[in-house]
Design an enzyme around this catalytic site. Structure first.
Site, PDB file in Angstrom:
ATOM      1  N   ARG A   1       4.365   9.419 -79.961  1.00  0.00           N
ATOM      2  CA  ARG A   1       3.120   9.468 -80.745  1.00  0.00           C
ATOM      3  C   ARG A   1       2.317   8.183 -80.568  1.00  0.00           C
ATOM      4  O   ARG A   1       1.125   8.209 -80.234  1.00  0.00           O
ATOM      5  CB  ARG A   1       3.466   9.698 -82.231  1.00  0.00           C
ATOM      6  CG  ARG A   1       4.004  11.087 -82.534  1.00  0.00           C
ATOM      7  CD  ARG A   1       4.522  11.170 -83.952  1.00  0.00           C
ATOM      8  NE  ARG A   1       5.754  10.423 -84.124  1.00  0.00           N
ATOM      9  CZ  ARG A   1       6.965  10.987 -84.268  1.00  0.00           C
ATOM     10  NH1 ARG A   1       7.096  12.289 -84.306  1.00  0.00           N
ATOM     11  NH2 ARG A   1       8.040  10.223 -84.402  1.00  0.00           N
ATOM     12  N   ILE A   2       2.952   7.030 -80.801  1.00  0.00           N
ATOM     13  CA  ILE A   2       2.226   5.754 -80.740  1.00  0.00           C
ATOM     14  C   ILE A   2       1.907   5.385 -79.294  1.00  0.00           C
ATOM     15  O   ILE A   2       0.829   4.860 -78.992  1.00  0.00           O
ATOM     16  CB  ILE A   2       3.036   4.652 -81.451  1.00  0.00           C
ATOM     17  CG1 ILE A   2       3.143   4.975 -82.951  1.00  0.00           C
ATOM     18  CG2 ILE A   2       2.395   3.274 -81.247  1.00  0.00           C
ATOM     19  CD1 ILE A   2       4.154   4.145 -83.716  1.00  0.00           C
TER      20      ILE A   2
ATOM     21  N   ARG B   1      10.247  -2.489 -82.074  1.00  0.00           N
ATOM     22  CA  ARG B   1      11.265  -3.211 -82.840  1.00  0.00           C
ATOM     23  C   ARG B   1      11.664  -4.471 -82.065  1.00  0.00           C
ATOM     24  O   ARG B   1      11.819  -4.432 -80.830  1.00  0.00           O
ATOM     25  CB  ARG B   1      12.511  -2.352 -83.083  1.00  0.00           C
ATOM     26  CG  ARG B   1      12.327  -1.254 -84.122  1.00  0.00           C
ATOM     27  CD  ARG B   1      12.201  -1.806 -85.551  1.00  0.00           C
ATOM     28  NE  ARG B   1      12.049  -0.741 -86.534  1.00  0.00           N
ATOM     29  CZ  ARG B   1      10.896  -0.246 -86.982  1.00  0.00           C
ATOM     30  NH1 ARG B   1       9.752  -0.744 -86.526  1.00  0.00           N
ATOM     31  NH2 ARG B   1      10.875   0.710 -87.892  1.00  0.00           N
TER      32      ARG B   1
ATOM     33  N   GLN C   1      12.912  11.348 -69.981  1.00  0.00           N
ATOM     34  CA  GLN C   1      12.519  12.434 -69.071  1.00  0.00           C
ATOM     35  C   GLN C   1      10.995  12.515 -69.037  1.00  0.00           C
ATOM     36  O   GLN C   1      10.322  12.019 -69.941  1.00  0.00           O
ATOM     37  CB  GLN C   1      13.104  13.756 -69.557  1.00  0.00           C
ATOM     38  CG  GLN C   1      12.729  14.082 -70.985  1.00  0.00           C
ATOM     39  CD  GLN C   1      13.371  15.366 -71.470  1.00  0.00           C
ATOM     40  OE1 GLN C   1      13.074  16.441 -70.954  1.00  0.00           O
ATOM     41  NE2 GLN C   1      14.247  15.261 -72.461  1.00  0.00           N
TER      42      GLN C   1
ATOM     43  N   HIS D   1       4.757  -8.310 -88.456  1.00  0.00           N
ATOM     44  CA  HIS D   1       5.084  -6.884 -88.623  1.00  0.00           C
ATOM     45  C   HIS D   1       4.015  -6.175 -89.481  1.00  0.00           C
ATOM     46  O   HIS D   1       4.317  -5.649 -90.553  1.00  0.00           O
ATOM     47  CB  HIS D   1       6.485  -6.695 -89.230  1.00  0.00           C
ATOM     48  CG  HIS D   1       7.072  -5.342 -88.927  1.00  0.00           C
ATOM     49  ND1 HIS D   1       8.420  -5.137 -88.735  1.00  0.00           N
ATOM     50  CD2 HIS D   1       6.483  -4.121 -88.774  1.00  0.00           C
ATOM     51  CE1 HIS D   1       8.633  -3.851 -88.484  1.00  0.00           C
ATOM     52  NE2 HIS D   1       7.471  -3.210 -88.507  1.00  0.00           N
TER      53      HIS D   1
ATOM     54  N   ASP E   1       4.555  -7.928 -82.589  1.00  0.00           N
ATOM     55  CA  ASP E   1       4.398  -7.635 -84.024  1.00  0.00           C
ATOM     56  C   ASP E   1       5.757  -7.653 -84.706  1.00  0.00           C
ATOM     57  O   ASP E   1       5.825  -7.709 -85.938  1.00  0.00           O
ATOM     58  CB  ASP E   1       3.742  -6.254 -84.196  1.00  0.00           C
ATOM     59  CG  ASP E   1       3.472  -5.906 -85.646  1.00  0.00           C
ATOM     60  OD1 ASP E   1       2.896  -6.762 -86.364  1.00  0.00           O
ATOM     61  OD2 ASP E   1       3.829  -4.800 -86.084  1.00  0.00           O
TER      62      ASP E   1
ATOM     63  N   GLY F   1      10.504   4.601 -87.837  1.00  0.00           N
ATOM     64  CA  GLY F   1      11.754   4.152 -87.225  1.00  0.00           C
ATOM     65  C   GLY F   1      12.892   4.278 -88.229  1.00  0.00           C
ATOM     66  O   GLY F   1      12.695   4.068 -89.429  1.00  0.00           O
TER      67      GLY F   1
HETATM   68  P1  NAP Z   1       8.122   8.840 -81.109  1.00  0.00           P
HETATM   69  O1  NAP Z   1       6.961   9.750 -81.205  1.00  0.00           O
HETATM   70  O2  NAP Z   1       9.491   9.379 -81.344  1.00  0.00           O
HETATM   71  O3  NAP Z   1       8.035   8.138 -79.691  1.00  0.00           O
HETATM   72  C1  NAP Z   1       9.044   7.347 -79.171  1.00  0.00           C
HETATM   73  C2  NAP Z   1       9.159   7.664 -77.715  1.00  0.00           C
HETATM   74  O4  NAP Z   1      10.100   6.753 -77.128  1.00  0.00           O
HETATM   75  C3  NAP Z   1       9.653   9.070 -77.470  1.00  0.00           C
HETATM   76  O5  NAP Z   1       8.626   9.794 -76.875  1.00  0.00           O
HETATM   77  C4  NAP Z   1      10.822   8.881 -76.505  1.00  0.00           C
HETATM   78  O6  NAP Z   1      10.588   9.700 -75.409  1.00  0.00           O
HETATM   79  C5  NAP Z   1      10.720   7.436 -76.064  1.00  0.00           C
HETATM   80  N1  NAP Z   1      12.012   6.850 -75.727  1.00  0.00           N
HETATM   81  C6  NAP Z   1      13.215   7.061 -76.289  1.00  0.00           C
HETATM   82  N2  NAP Z   1      14.141   6.331 -75.650  1.00  0.00           N
HETATM   83  C7  NAP Z   1      13.506   5.666 -74.666  1.00  0.00           C
HETATM   84  C8  NAP Z   1      13.925   4.776 -73.644  1.00  0.00           C
HETATM   85  N3  NAP Z   1      15.203   4.439 -73.484  1.00  0.00           N
HETATM   86  N4  NAP Z   1      12.985   4.272 -72.814  1.00  0.00           N
HETATM   87  C9  NAP Z   1      11.698   4.621 -72.941  1.00  0.00           C
HETATM   88  N5  NAP Z   1      11.267   5.490 -73.867  1.00  0.00           N
HETATM   89  C10 NAP Z   1      12.158   5.993 -74.719  1.00  0.00           C
HETATM   90  O7  NAP Z   1       7.973   7.618 -82.129  1.00  0.00           O
HETATM   91  P2  NAP Z   1       6.629   6.897 -82.615  1.00  0.00           P
HETATM   92  O8  NAP Z   1       6.142   7.526 -83.849  1.00  0.00           O
HETATM   93  O9  NAP Z   1       5.704   6.781 -81.454  1.00  0.00           O
HETATM   94  O10 NAP Z   1       7.221   5.453 -83.000  1.00  0.00           O
HETATM   95  C11 NAP Z   1       7.840   4.657 -82.010  1.00  0.00           C
HETATM   96  C12 NAP Z   1       8.497   3.443 -82.624  1.00  0.00           C
HETATM   97  O11 NAP Z   1       7.501   2.518 -83.042  1.00  0.00           O
HETATM   98  C13 NAP Z   1       9.314   3.699 -83.886  1.00  0.00           C
HETATM   99  O12 NAP Z   1      10.629   4.120 -83.573  1.00  0.00           O
HETATM  100  C14 NAP Z   1       9.280   2.377 -84.600  1.00  0.00           C
HETATM  101  O13 NAP Z   1      10.419   1.620 -84.292  1.00  0.00           O
HETATM  102  C15 NAP Z   1       8.049   1.686 -84.044  1.00  0.00           C
HETATM  103  N6  NAP Z   1       7.013   1.467 -85.068  1.00  0.00           N
HETATM  104  C16 NAP Z   1       6.663   0.196 -85.401  1.00  0.00           C
HETATM  105  C17 NAP Z   1       5.662  -0.017 -86.335  1.00  0.00           C
HETATM  106  C18 NAP Z   1       5.233  -1.405 -86.729  1.00  0.00           C
HETATM  107  O14 NAP Z   1       4.853  -1.612 -87.877  1.00  0.00           O
HETATM  108  N7  NAP Z   1       5.244  -2.364 -85.823  1.00  0.00           N
HETATM  109  C19 NAP Z   1       5.027   1.066 -86.953  1.00  0.00           C
HETATM  110  C20 NAP Z   1       5.401   2.342 -86.579  1.00  0.00           C
HETATM  111  C21 NAP Z   1       6.398   2.537 -85.633  1.00  0.00           C
HETATM  112  P3  NAP Z   1      11.736  10.406 -74.610  1.00  0.00           P
HETATM  113  O15 NAP Z   1      12.600  11.070 -75.628  1.00  0.00           O
HETATM  114  O16 NAP Z   1      11.041  11.323 -73.706  1.00  0.00           O
HETATM  115  O17 NAP Z   1      12.457   9.329 -73.877  1.00  0.00           O
END
Ligand code: NAP
Length: 325
Positions: free
Chosen positions: A159-160, A241, A182, A289, A265, A80
């Site tokens: 990814r997650i 977040r 989308q 977290h 978390d 993030g």
């Molecule tokens: P990612 O691969 O970029 O996935 C995020 C997804 O969210 C994208 O596929 C995006 O898809 C979607 N998205 C964007 N805007 C949205 C909306 N308005 N409504 C619904 N979906 C939406 O990122 P990731 O690696 O999976 O990580 C996701 C998030 O997890 C990070 O940004 C971070 O904040 C959080 N995280 C937290 C921890 C922790 O320790 N708790 C650890 C790692 C990550 P589209 O573009 O198709 O909408």
């Protein structure tokens, strides 16, 4: 003169050893386990060629403007980047932004499943019962729910989100729905997941997992209106977040029984004060977290951040770079 790499935190042991052995840069590192102070951060960027930071470091316009002309890369040890002002970086130009995707996906998806199970099986109450000297087998008390034949809603099938759905499907989930900007057919196909509106996801899901980034489109989307649409039996899990959830509205929703349980978390602020009503709430489970907090993952994140920083300082392509264009 070697370029300066400033690191705002101590790293996990193995990555710390690697950092200390670097010869091509002069490593300057915040020595305390407490977060770096604002003045120390501002002073650091004025002389650094590269900065490795963590998500508790707010890299806003003031920090970007305080950076000396030699700063070429900011490398955050996180996937993030909501703590970084991208517009300020664009205005300034010449600074690459590195981040740590993929290496933390498994650990964070594991944590999402952990929280979902804790909520469904009422683990918070069970632990409190044992701590109070109670418990033992009972046919009719402490009963939770299970995922068999339930609908899973993933907000953000990235990814997650994909890794979370893949882990939960073997529990007997019958339907996966997801929302986002989308349809993402390539990711949804293997999960047999269906793209729906945010409102439909809220209405249909028994378990809602927040897996999207925090940005201007997602801040506070879990609000009074959203909770009113959700099932009274629904479980909400947030490992993304804290600010995606309006915590005042969540508290009201839990008090009124609009949803069954929230498992978080991430919160605002972090840590949440011990006397915050969500902390002691019987229908709210909170972790500090720890989404990506395994030895393997935190070392992998730190190593990727070091790789990104070294590449940026040398003017080479970063292994994982945020697109600022
Ligand atoms: P990612 O691969 O970029 O996935 C995020 C997804 O969210 C994208 O596929 C995006 O898809 C979607 N998205 C964007 N805007 C949205 C909306 N308005 N409504 C619904 N979906 C939406 O990122 P990731 O690696 O999976 O990580 C996701 C998030 O997890 C990070 O940004 C971070 O904040 C959080 N995280 C937290 C921890 C922790 O320790 N708790 C650890 C790692 C990550 P589209 O573009 O198709 O909408």
């Amino acid at each position: 003169m070697r370029p300066i790499l400033f690191v705002t935190s101590q790293l996990p042991a193995l990555a710390q050893q690697r950092l200390e052995a670097l010869t091509e840069v002069k490593v300057v590192q915040h020595a305390s386990t407490h977060p770096i102070s604002r003045p120390e951060l501002l002073a650091a960027v004025s002389t650094a060629d590269g900065l490795i930071c963590v998500l508790s470091n707010k890299i806003d316009a003031e920090v970007v403007e305080a950076a000396g002309p030699q700063l070429r890369v900011i490398s955050t040890i996180s996937v993030g980047y909501d703590h970084i002002d991208l517009d300020a970086l664009r205005r300034r130009g010449g600074i690459s932004l590195g981040f740590t995707p993929n290496v933390l996906t498994d650990a964070t998806a594991d944590t999402t499943v952990l929280l979902a199970l804790m909520a469904a099986r009422r683990v918070k109450q069970a632990l409190q019962t044992v701590a109070a000297g109670g418990g033992g087998f009972s046919l009719s008390t402490g009963l939770g729910s299970q995922f068999t034949a339930k609908t899973l809603g993933i907000v953000g099938l990235g990814r997650i989100g994909c890794a979370t759905a893949a882990r939960l499907l073997p529990f007997g989930i019958s339907r996966v729905v997801y929302s986002g900007s989308q349809p993402r057919d390539d990711r949804a196909g293997p999960l047999n997941a269906q793209f729906v509106s945010f409102e439909e996801l809220l209405r249909e899901s028994d378990l809602v997992c927040i897996c999207c980034p925090l940005n201007e489109r997602t801040a506070g989307i879990f609000n009074r209106r959203a909770f009113a649409i959700m099932k009274p039996t629904a479980i909400l899990v947030n490992t993304a977040r804290g600010a995606i959830v309006n915590q005042d509205d969540l508290l009201e929703a839990l008090d009124k029984g609009l949803i069954a349980h929230a498992a978080l978390d991430v919160t605002v602020p972090e840590p949440l004060p011990g006397d915050h009503p969500l902390v002691g709430h019987p229908h709210c489970t909170i972790l500090p977290h720890i989404g990506s907090a395994t030895e393997e993952t935190r070392n992998a994140m730190s190593n990727l951040a070091i790789d990104n920083a070294l590449a940026g300082i040398k003017g080479q392509a970063l292994k994982a770079k945020v697109d600022l264009d």
